[in-house]
Design a protein around this motif. Sequence first.
Motif, PDB file in Angstrom:
ATOM      1  N   GLN A  69       0.836  -1.205   0.000  1.00 24.70           N
ATOM      2  CA  GLN A  69       0.000   0.000   0.000  1.00 24.70           C
ATOM      3  C   GLN A  69       0.875   1.261   0.000  1.00 24.70           C
ATOM      4  O   GLN A  69       0.630   2.211  -0.746  1.00 24.70           O
ATOM      5  CB  GLN A  69      -0.936  -0.019   1.217  1.00 24.70           C
ATOM      6  CG  GLN A  69      -2.001  -1.116   1.106  1.00 24.70           C
ATOM      7  CD  GLN A  69      -2.734  -1.396   2.412  1.00 24.70           C
ATOM      8  OE1 GLN A  69      -2.231  -1.089   3.493  1.00 24.70           O
ATOM      9  NE2 GLN A  69      -3.912  -1.996   2.307  1.00 24.70           N
ATOM     10  N   ALA A  70       1.915   1.250   0.848  1.00 23.50           N
ATOM     11  CA  ALA A  70       2.789   2.427   0.927  1.00 23.50           C
ATOM     12  C   ALA A  70       3.582   2.587  -0.376  1.00 23.50           C
ATOM     13  O   ALA A  70       3.771   3.707  -0.864  1.00 23.50           O
ATOM     14  CB  ALA A  70       3.737   2.287   2.120  1.00 23.50           C
ATOM     15  N   ALA A  71       4.036   1.463  -0.948  1.00 27.18           N
ATOM     16  CA  ALA A  71       4.847   1.527  -2.166  1.00 27.18           C
ATOM     17  C   ALA A  71       4.023   2.044  -3.346  1.00 27.18           C
ATOM     18  O   ALA A  71       4.489   2.868  -4.137  1.00 27.18           O
ATOM     19  CB  ALA A  71       5.428   0.154  -2.479  1.00 27.18           C
ATOM     20  N   ALA A  72       2.773   1.571  -3.459  1.00 32.11           N
ATOM     21  CA  ALA A  72       1.918   2.045  -4.554  1.00 32.11           C
ATOM     22  C   ALA A  72       1.734   3.562  -4.435  1.00 32.11           C
ATOM     23  O   ALA A  72       1.754   4.290  -5.436  1.00 32.11           O
ATOM     24  CB  ALA A  72       0.568   1.337  -4.509  1.00 32.11           C
ATOM     25  N   ALA A  73       1.593   4.038  -3.183  1.00 34.24           N
ATOM     26  CA  ALA A  73       1.423   5.478  -2.965  1.00 34.24           C
ATOM     27  C   ALA A  73       2.711   6.237  -3.309  1.00 34.24           C
ATOM     28  O   ALA A  73       2.672   7.323  -3.893  1.00 34.24           O
ATOM     29  CB  ALA A  73       1.019   5.738  -1.513  1.00 34.24           C
ATOM     30  N   ALA A  74       3.849   5.658  -2.959  1.00 37.48           N
ATOM     31  CA  ALA A  74       5.124   6.320  -3.246  1.00 37.48           C
ATOM     32  C   ALA A  74       5.352   6.412  -4.752  1.00 37.48           C
ATOM     33  O   ALA A  74       5.820   7.434  -5.266  1.00 37.48           O
ATOM     34  CB  ALA A  74       6.271   5.566  -2.579  1.00 37.48           C
ATOM     35  N   ILE A  75       4.994   5.359  -5.460  1.00 37.73           N
ATOM     36  CA  ILE A  75       5.174   5.364  -6.920  1.00 37.73           C
ATOM     37  C   ILE A  75       4.228   6.387  -7.552  1.00 37.73           C
ATOM     38  O   ILE A  75       4.613   7.162  -8.421  1.00 37.73           O
ATOM     39  CB  ILE A  75       4.944   3.945  -7.491  1.00 37.73           C
ATOM     40  CG1 ILE A  75       6.085   3.030  -7.037  1.00 37.73           C
ATOM     41  CG2 ILE A  75       4.829   3.975  -9.015  1.00 37.73           C
ATOM     42  CD1 ILE A  75       5.902   1.564  -7.369  1.00 37.73           C
ATOM     43  N   LYS A  76       3.006   6.411  -7.065  1.00 39.65           N
ATOM     44  CA  LYS A  76       2.011   7.314  -7.646  1.00 39.65           C
ATOM     45  C   LYS A  76       2.349   8.784  -7.381  1.00 39.65           C
ATOM     46  O   LYS A  76       2.142   9.629  -8.237  1.00 39.65           O
ATOM     47  CB  LYS A  76       0.629   6.986  -7.076  1.00 39.65           C
ATOM     48  CG  LYS A  76      -0.515   7.646  -7.818  1.00 39.65           C
ATOM     49  CD  LYS A  76      -1.838   7.045  -7.413  1.00 39.65           C
ATOM     50  CE  LYS A  76      -2.967   7.588  -8.267  1.00 39.65           C
ATOM     51  NZ  LYS A  76      -4.256   6.974  -7.901  1.00 39.65           N
ATOM     52  N   THR A  77       2.850   9.078  -6.187  1.00 38.77           N
ATOM     53  CA  THR A  77       3.076  10.488  -5.814  1.00 38.77           C
ATOM     54  C   THR A  77       4.508  10.948  -6.055  1.00 38.77           C
ATOM     55  O   THR A  77       4.782  12.149  -6.035  1.00 38.77           O
ATOM     56  CB  THR A  77       2.764  10.712  -4.314  1.00 38.77           C
ATOM     57  OG1 THR A  77       3.659   9.883  -3.539  1.00 38.77           O
ATOM     58  CG2 THR A  77       1.334  10.362  -3.983  1.00 38.77           C
ATOM     59  N   GLY A  78       5.429  10.007  -6.185  1.00 36.46           N
ATOM     60  CA  GLY A  78       6.834  10.380  -6.337  1.00 36.46           C
ATOM     61  C   GLY A  78       7.469  10.909  -5.060  1.00 36.46           C
ATOM     62  O   GLY A  78       8.567  11.467  -5.080  1.00 36.46           O
ATOM     63  N   ARG A  79       6.765  10.744  -3.956  1.00 32.67           N
ATOM     64  CA  ARG A  79       7.284  11.231  -2.670  1.00 32.67           C
ATOM     65  C   ARG A  79       7.407  10.057  -1.699  1.00 32.67           C
ATOM     66  O   ARG A  79       6.711   9.054  -1.837  1.00 32.67           O
ATOM     67  CB  ARG A  79       6.297  12.253  -2.065  1.00 32.67           C
ATOM     68  CG  ARG A  79       5.908  13.402  -2.976  1.00 32.67           C
ATOM     69  CD  ARG A  79       6.666  14.679  -2.653  1.00 32.67           C
ATOM     70  NE  ARG A  79       6.349  15.212  -1.338  1.00 32.67           N
ATOM     71  CZ  ARG A  79       5.434  16.162  -1.116  1.00 32.67           C
ATOM     72  NH1 ARG A  79       4.703  16.635  -2.107  1.00 32.67           N
ATOM     73  NH2 ARG A  79       5.249  16.628   0.109  1.00 32.67           N
ATOM     74  N   PRO A  80       8.283  10.185  -0.693  1.00 38.90           N
ATOM     75  CA  PRO A  80       8.324   9.140   0.333  1.00 38.90           C
ATOM     76  C   PRO A  80       6.979   9.103   1.058  1.00 38.90           C
ATOM     77  O   PRO A  80       6.395  10.155   1.310  1.00 38.90           O
ATOM     78  CB  PRO A  80       9.434   9.598   1.283  1.00 38.90           C
ATOM     79  CG  PRO A  80      10.168  10.678   0.579  1.00 38.90           C
ATOM     80  CD  PRO A  80       9.242  11.277  -0.427  1.00 38.90           C
ATOM     81  N   VAL A  81       6.515   7.922   1.380  1.00 37.48           N
ATOM     82  CA  VAL A  81       5.212   7.775   2.028  1.00 37.48           C
ATOM     83  C   VAL A  81       5.362   6.944   3.293  1.00 37.48           C
ATOM     84  O   VAL A  81       5.928   5.852   3.270  1.00 37.48           O
ATOM     85  CB  VAL A  81       4.200   7.097   1.077  1.00 37.48           C
ATOM     86  CG1 VAL A  81       2.900   6.769   1.812  1.00 37.48           C
ATOM     87  CG2 VAL A  81       3.906   8.001  -0.119  1.00 37.48           C
ATOM     88  N   LYS A  82       4.853   7.489   4.390  1.00 37.01           N
ATOM     89  CA  LYS A  82       4.940   6.800   5.684  1.00 37.01           C
ATOM     90  C   LYS A  82       3.554   6.377   6.136  1.00 37.01           C
ATOM     91  O   LYS A  82       2.608   7.157   6.055  1.00 37.01           O
ATOM     92  CB  LYS A  82       5.553   7.759   6.715  1.00 37.01           C
ATOM     93  CG  LYS A  82       5.657   7.206   8.131  1.00 37.01           C
ATOM     94  CD  LYS A  82       6.352   8.236   9.021  1.00 37.01           C
ATOM     95  CE  LYS A  82       6.545   7.749  10.435  1.00 37.01           C
ATOM     96  NZ  LYS A  82       7.335   8.701  11.248  1.00 37.01           N
ATOM     97  N   VAL A  83       3.463   5.154   6.602  1.00 39.80           N
ATOM     98  CA  VAL A  83       2.194   4.720   7.186  1.00 39.80           C
ATOM     99  C   VAL A  83       2.497   4.064   8.538  1.00 39.80           C
ATOM    100  O   VAL A  83       3.347   3.185   8.635  1.00 39.80           O
ATOM    101  CB  VAL A  83       1.395   3.797   6.240  1.00 39.80           C
ATOM    102  CG1 VAL A  83       2.194   2.590   5.790  1.00 39.80           C
ATOM    103  CG2 VAL A  83       0.083   3.334   6.880  1.00 39.80           C
ATOM    104  N   VAL A  84       1.852   4.565   9.574  1.00 45.64           N
ATOM    105  CA  VAL A  84       1.977   3.999  10.927  1.00 45.64           C
ATOM    106  C   VAL A  84       0.556   3.734  11.405  1.00 45.64           C
ATOM    107  O   VAL A  84      -0.252   4.655  11.467  1.00 45.64           O
ATOM    108  CB  VAL A  84       2.677   4.981  11.891  1.00 45.64           C
ATOM    109  CG1 VAL A  84       2.761   4.385  13.294  1.00 45.64           C
ATOM    110  CG2 VAL A  84       4.064   5.352  11.383  1.00 45.64           C
ATOM    111  N   LEU A  85       0.245   2.493  11.702  1.00 49.50           N
ATOM    112  CA  LEU A  85      -1.102   2.201  12.181  1.00 49.50           C
ATOM    113  C   LEU A  85      -1.204   2.575  13.656  1.00 49.50           C
ATOM    114  O   LEU A  85      -0.276   2.319  14.411  1.00 49.50           O
ATOM    115  CB  LEU A  85      -1.416   0.714  12.010  1.00 49.50           C
ATOM    116  CG  LEU A  85      -1.329   0.165  10.583  1.00 49.50           C
ATOM    117  CD1 LEU A  85      -1.747  -1.309  10.565  1.00 49.50           C
ATOM    118  CD2 LEU A  85      -2.200   0.969   9.622  1.00 49.50           C
TER     119      LEU A  85
END
Lengths: 468, 732
Positions: free
Chosen positions: B255-271
């Motif tokens: 989920q985080a990787a798909a978001a990083a690829i789509k946005t071109g930015r580092p993406v952090k997810v902490v539940l």
Amino acid sequence: MSPPFTVDFEIDGRSVSLETRPDRRLLDLIREDVGITGVREGCGGGECGACSVLLDGRLINSCCMPAVQMKGCNITTIDGFAKTEEFTLIADAFAEAGAVQCGFCTPGFIMATAALLSHNPRPTDEDIRTGLSGILCRCTGYTMVIEAVKIAVEKLAAADLQFNQQTPTSKTMKATSLSPQTIADAIRLLNQGYRPVAGGTDLIVRRHALLKSEPKNAGTGNLFSCRQIVETNRMYQENGRLNIGSSVSLTDIIGFPGCPPLLRKALSSIGSPGIRNAATLAGNICNAGPAADSLPVLYLLNAKIHTSGGSGTRDISIEDFITGPGRTLLQPDELVLSICFKIPDEAAGEHGWIFKKVGTRAANALSKLSVAALWKNANNTLTDFRLAIGACAPTVIRSFEAEQLIIGSTTRELEQHLPQYLAVYGKLIRPIDDQRSTAAYRKNTALKLIEHIIKTAGNIHRNENKKW
Amino acid sequence: MRNPGWAKSYLFKVPLSAGESYVHRISKAVIRDDAADKSSGKAKYLSDLRLPGMLYLVVKPADIQHARVLNIYIPKLPENYTVITGKDFKGQNRATIIAEDWPFFAEDEVLYYGQPLLAVAGPELDICEELCSKITAEYEGLPAVSTIEEAQEFFNDFHIVKGEPEQAFKNAALTFDNAYRTGMQEQAYMEPQAMIADFQNGMLTVQGSMQCPYYVKNSLMNALALNADKVRVIQTVTGGAFGGKEDFPSILAGQAAAAAIKTGRPVKVVLDRRLDMQLTPKRHPSLIQIRTAVDQEGQITAMDIDCRIDAGAYQTLSAVVLERAIFICTGAYNIKNVHVRGRTMKTNHIPSGAFRGFGGPQAHFAADMNMHFLAHTLGIPPLELKKKYLYRQGDHSVTNGTFRDQIKFNEMIEKIEEASEYSSKWEEYNRKAGSRPYKGVGISFAAHGGAFTGSGEQDIIKSLVRLSAESAASDEYIVRVLVSNVEMGQGASTTLRKIVAEAMHLPLERIIFNQSDTSEVPDSGPTVASRTIMIVGKLLHDAAKDLLQKIDSGPLPTKEKPIETGKRYVHPQEFEWDESTFTGDAYPGYSWSVNVVEVEVDPLTYVTKVIGSWAVYDVGTPIDIQIVKGQMQGGTAQSLGYAYLEKMEMSNGRPAQLSFTDYTIPTTLDFPDLQCRFIDNPYRLGPYGAKAAGELPNIGPAAAFAAAVSQATGTIITAIPVTPEKLEAELR
């Protein structure tokens, strides 16, 4: 959103001044604004203790401490404590004992150890287990953690190290907009739509959860702190009555020499040391939770809630004050100043009491049900009998009808009429099924406990195991 | 030999506590290398990290159990906020968790309450949360399956036959039918799941809290159609896992990787804890029915076992959990004739997943309590009956494998009697039955097969380790341990280093173990199945011996010219395994335990208190007596929690306990000190005689607890958790 609010406090020896929301969690201030990451969020609900810090030398859970209460406080985090010699000895003890596994909880344990040993340098096993009961660990099973504290005790004694007894900073502070010093200022804030917070261990957890799931319903950050109001900070005995200010922590009430043992036991069963250091009796009352552990005892003591508001002061009996789950008579422009009750007699031999909480586990537990009772038995006749039940109806159950029937009865009469008394209580006990227990269990267990209490109070069974 | 003087090598700082002993030098406890940074708070867990320009990701879970998704309404998004859906996976919207069926985001159908619908990425966490709360979905509700009994569909249906069960049942004098149930259990690691993904110049880098970096890497490659050299996975300091970070990190990383690829930015997810408990897999609930045949002489001759586990809505790794359960379905007891059927039932629940023990705790609870029932029914003291059937060397397992190594149950029983006084307590409580408070004591036995099933270590995992020696000072060199097995609290970074240090006669400080990074370490397999010491440790030991020889026979390694060596796992030829019929040696070695638990039950409230817990383990040689003891005590606490405190109920597919307030794991006040001892029984194929240890303590205690409560209350416990509510209803 509320207007910008600035809070000033000391953290690990430096002064900070942060612009934030009044209801922002101290945990977030520490991690995000100050940038100390050794204070961690494991649950966000005051259960796991990974966010533990010392506030004026006392252990608290920073996840349920709102910014608005931080004015002038002195915070020690693991980051600051790690620079001390005491830390080195405690950390060595943890390493030697094998008490560190995944490490997520370890700073919490170390802060709890520091808090414990600073006021109790020679703790018993029970003291250690209680002192650490607000820190959850999933790796160790705790045996090595307890061992670590024992090793730390020896190391500290050998090094002849004394903890700095951190006392609250008694610097006089300027009253700021959200920490009023007078009742009049507080009422002014109430009239502007602000809500008082006294502790926050429940309020902040609920608010934060709501902010995450339903931000539109989470309200604004309109909180103010009552801590600076002198009247709310006092606890005193007068004419056989005990007055407890609404900002006094549960820990201070438990430690007060005049606190009735029955109330002490009930309050000691709430949360963990970190929670009891922050939580207040007024907070427990105003939340009006059906499972609030102080309430059955306050019902027995015929406690009065002393309030002040736009239309003057009021003294309301606890039974009238609480009208339903989460509902009280408190008006929007009214503030609880203190709780007051007559201290029960403690003449040897004749008086007895029981507080029994059936919780979800041994510590840091919410009640499935609780029963409190107080009586006087003179020559096998009950001359006083009071009994209250928590978590078995929307509000605490106390039956004056049953008590009138019971008072004046001899042992033999009590034995004879027991079914009748139980029937009266049975009609009042209307519990629900929820995530913690079942209605059937609550009802049956409450009735068994009531039966046990009547038999104990009336000397029907003297040999029964009374060690609760 | 270039490194003499190794005797000063170990940091012999830890004094032995009373009653602790070890036979082998390597068992002597050392100070863990990670203790200092963890104590001071300096260790950086994923949530402590920030990257410049980082976005946050918030997952939106479905609030319905089973439905067709008709429409999803997304409010107008502010600038820099993006929605991530299943369409953002170029390869497949499915994570690779053995089976490839669990989607990152639901497509047309929601199969369980809390299934992720989509996620919102953006610069401010609270705005992402607010946007998520405004997203609504329109559903067409579908009928839902909520229990094992209701479930008709299953993912797997396995049968194993040992001996001639049909004949034995025909000849039986008596047969007994019993059903045993175990509940869902939350791993409750203290650090919630968390990931950061970053995609720069065609290269995807994912950091996070996890057990299996190569599982995550492979899943990302498949989902995002990226080549192996374009995906790098780095494990960050991991705050507990217990199986919970074996499967789900592949979902969260995707989920985080798909978001990083789509946005071109580092993406952090902490539940946060609530979301973590809602979104992540838990221990499979089970319903195990056992029919037992007893002959004229009162001998147990056969068992017919029907084992169903609740797999949830997707298969993921459930088949392997089921295998572990059915391979050991008679517990530590040798039953001559067995038929077992196992099924992974499909329900509308969150997919069940990995949890320490992996099928073993469920199977053992049923098997041990069934023996307890038989003892009670046949009028034989439980220990006497159980003792008679305990596995011995040369016996055959349920899969017709052979227990090739010595099994020292006699010594273990002797030791546990000495520690716990089980038999005299059992007799005393039996004599005083009904006196208040109710007291009882229970004993259970457990077996755990180490490592992957059959020849899986060779054929599927293909475990490869590397060691690299490079110069540190003029005449000294350091050795890097290059494995994908992670330190997650269990002490692997210390114990694996100890093995290499011992093999190379080097001081421990010169062995380096870093957080696992797939760009540096080979795939030595996942950190699961109690295999890290037994399999990977042994490979490292052998590699270390090779490396030492290389160094001794040539020039010293330098910074520029390190000396490397690798070792790949080869399955010993003595073991035979047929995966298609589940016949042969399911595991290369077994570890054994005996547990005793003593309880007190309040006659008024039925609240149970553990007043004593003792265990004796055969884990071969403990590589570090203190670390292994820590594993044993921690596992025992989890198993006792499983037995009576930890209740996870589903109400219309919705977990009712989604916080640590309502899901109550043990605190310091719930048990006394958890006592444990070891026997010496070195495993011939393990490093210095070590074998599987990590999962073993999670297997036996629950049944010992249930047996104790059975004695205390005079009823046979057949389901866990044993809550006061259940006892009250039973004994009312």
